[in-house]
Design a protein around this motif. Sequence first.
Motif, PDB file in Angstrom:
ATOM      1  N   VAL A 168       0.182  -0.629  -8.651  1.00  0.00           N
ATOM      2  CA  VAL A 168      -1.252  -0.866  -8.802  1.00  0.00           C
ATOM      3  C   VAL A 168      -1.632  -2.198  -8.156  1.00  0.00           C
ATOM      4  N   GLN A 169      -0.787  -3.207  -8.289  1.00  0.00           N
ATOM      5  CA  GLN A 169      -1.050  -4.495  -7.648  1.00  0.00           C
ATOM      6  C   GLN A 169      -1.138  -4.350  -6.131  1.00  0.00           C
ATOM      7  N   ILE A 170      -0.185  -3.631  -5.566  1.00  0.00           N
ATOM      8  CA  ILE A 170      -0.122  -3.485  -4.111  1.00  0.00           C
ATOM      9  C   ILE A 170      -1.303  -2.659  -3.589  1.00  0.00           C
ATOM     10  N   SER A 171      -1.587  -1.561  -4.257  1.00  0.00           N
ATOM     11  CA  SER A 171      -2.602  -0.626  -3.760  1.00  0.00           C
ATOM     12  C   SER A 171      -4.019  -1.076  -4.070  1.00  0.00           C
ATOM     13  N   ASP A 172      -4.216  -1.841  -5.169  1.00  0.00           N
ATOM     14  CA  ASP A 172      -5.546  -2.285  -5.588  1.00  0.00           C
ATOM     15  C   ASP A 172      -6.539  -1.119  -5.498  1.00  0.00           C
ATOM     16  N   PRO A 173      -6.282  -0.023  -6.222  1.00  0.00           N
ATOM     17  CA  PRO A 173      -7.016   1.222  -5.983  1.00  0.00           C
ATOM     18  C   PRO A 173      -8.413   1.278  -6.610  1.00  0.00           C
ATOM     19  N   ASP A 174      -9.293   1.987  -5.938  1.00  0.00           N
ATOM     20  CA  ASP A 174     -10.577   2.363  -6.538  1.00  0.00           C
ATOM     21  C   ASP A 174     -10.391   3.602  -7.412  1.00  0.00           C
ATOM     22  N   GLU A 175      -9.444   4.461  -7.002  1.00  0.00           N
ATOM     23  CA  GLU A 175      -9.173   5.707  -7.722  1.00  0.00           C
ATOM     24  C   GLU A 175      -7.672   5.909  -7.848  1.00  0.00           C
ATOM     25  N   VAL A 176      -7.247   6.401  -9.007  1.00  0.00           N
ATOM     26  CA  VAL A 176      -5.836   6.703  -9.250  1.00  0.00           C
ATOM     27  C   VAL A 176      -5.738   8.161  -9.674  1.00  0.00           C
ATOM     28  N   TYR A 177      -4.874   8.907  -8.998  1.00  0.00           N
ATOM     29  CA  TYR A 177      -4.666  10.319  -9.318  1.00  0.00           C
ATOM     30  C   TYR A 177      -3.223  10.498  -9.775  1.00  0.00           C
ATOM     31  N   ASN A 178      -3.043  10.804 -11.060  1.00  0.00           N
ATOM     32  CA  ASN A 178      -1.692  10.968 -11.593  1.00  0.00           C
ATOM     33  C   ASN A 178      -1.314  12.448 -11.600  1.00  0.00           C
ATOM     34  N   LEU A 179      -0.614  12.870 -10.564  1.00  0.00           N
ATOM     35  CA  LEU A 179      -0.228  14.276 -10.403  1.00  0.00           C
ATOM     36  C   LEU A 179       1.262  14.497 -10.620  1.00  0.00           C
ATOM     37  N   ALA A 180       2.046  13.435 -10.682  1.00  0.00           N
ATOM     38  CA  ALA A 180       3.498  13.571 -10.807  1.00  0.00           C
ATOM     39  C   ALA A 180       3.866  14.079 -12.195  1.00  0.00           C
ATOM     40  N   ALA A 181       4.891  14.934 -12.253  1.00  0.00           N
ATOM     41  CA  ALA A 181       5.370  15.477 -13.533  1.00  0.00           C
ATOM     42  C   ALA A 181       6.625  16.290 -13.284  1.00  0.00           C
ATOM     43  N   GLN A 182       7.361  16.562 -14.346  1.00  0.00           N
ATOM     44  CA  GLN A 182       8.348  17.639 -14.299  1.00  0.00           C
ATOM     45  C   GLN A 182       7.516  18.872 -14.614  1.00  0.00           C
ATOM     46  N   SER A 183       7.137  19.615 -13.578  1.00  0.00           N
ATOM     47  CA  SER A 183       6.065  20.598 -13.712  1.00  0.00           C
ATOM     48  C   SER A 183       6.516  22.049 -13.787  1.00  0.00           C
ATOM     49  N   PHE A 184       7.813  22.297 -13.837  1.00  0.00           N
ATOM     50  CA  PHE A 184       8.284  23.680 -13.917  1.00  0.00           C
ATOM     51  C   PHE A 184       8.527  24.033 -15.378  1.00  0.00           C
ATOM     52  N   VAL A 185       7.764  25.011 -15.883  1.00  0.00           N
ATOM     53  CA  VAL A 185       7.823  25.371 -17.299  1.00  0.00           C
ATOM     54  C   VAL A 185       9.227  25.796 -17.710  1.00  0.00           C
TER      55      VAL A 185
END
Length: 328
Positions: A67-84
Amino acid sequence: MKRALITGVTGQDGSYLSEFLIKKGYKVFALRRRTSTPIYVNVESFKDQLNWIDGDLTDLSSLIRAVQISDPDEVYNLAAQSFVGTSWGQPLATGEITGIGVANMLEAVRLMKPDARFYQASTSEMFGKVAEIPQRETTPFYPRSPYSAAKLYGHWMTVNYRESFSMFACSGILFNHESPRRGLEFVTRKITNTVARIKLGLSDELRLGNLDSKRDWGFAGDYVKAMWLMLQQEKPDDYVISTGETHTVREFVEIAFSYVGLNWKKYVVQDERFMRPAEVDLLLGDCSKAEKQLNWKKSVNFASLVHMMVDYDLDLYQSVVEERRMVL
């Protein structure tokens, strides 16, 4: 130039979203989990336009740094262990990544860039044993897997950070969304990939679990636009994103096989190994809130989605067939 930080950028949704934001003129920062052999297939064509930052959802210090490096206006958290399916075999890891990882990301944003707008990738799997049909934002949740239970924790943490710290934090309760970029372990891509292989003489059967499960399937490229629209509103809120139609796995199979001129009954074998311990029988979303407030609409129908995925997998294996012919 707006700045966005995306986790899970090499996955299906992350790749479509990053591509979408780049076209809109964003500077996109991509959180990359350290692996011995990074997989960039979904972002290969625009990989050099992404600003890569090493980090992990289970390591708060690395997220603070990101977050420090990117200094974002928007953050999209899509990462996950996503396989049921994997979540039953790895319930603790799923909880750590898919659940606690959301809290870590929220905390990093709260500490370093509290005015950034935050999107959390929630899922229709949280509805599980559904309390009503169709499912909408007010429908009670009843998760039926370690994956959906972990997602539900992340969902409620997003709500809590919004209400406790006045953060602009939204959750998109996305129903099933597919594309040629979907991983091979997911049933939809498993179907289209195997159909292509059977058509080209590279396989002779497709093994599946429950053919009667009903899902609301849409196109991932449409759904990432909804993510972006949520963060462009005056106030943060949660939205169901869906097509309003439900289809069985059997229907998906029938359309895929008939598209290449084959009878699915000759090739499909039901295998108990692919049955879930606790099945989610029916998911059907009501996206009227998103249609009205976000002015969002789907652009790809169910049959076109299946055809798109089959076409991609046919092209994928065509070169293999041609090489075999040259050898012979």
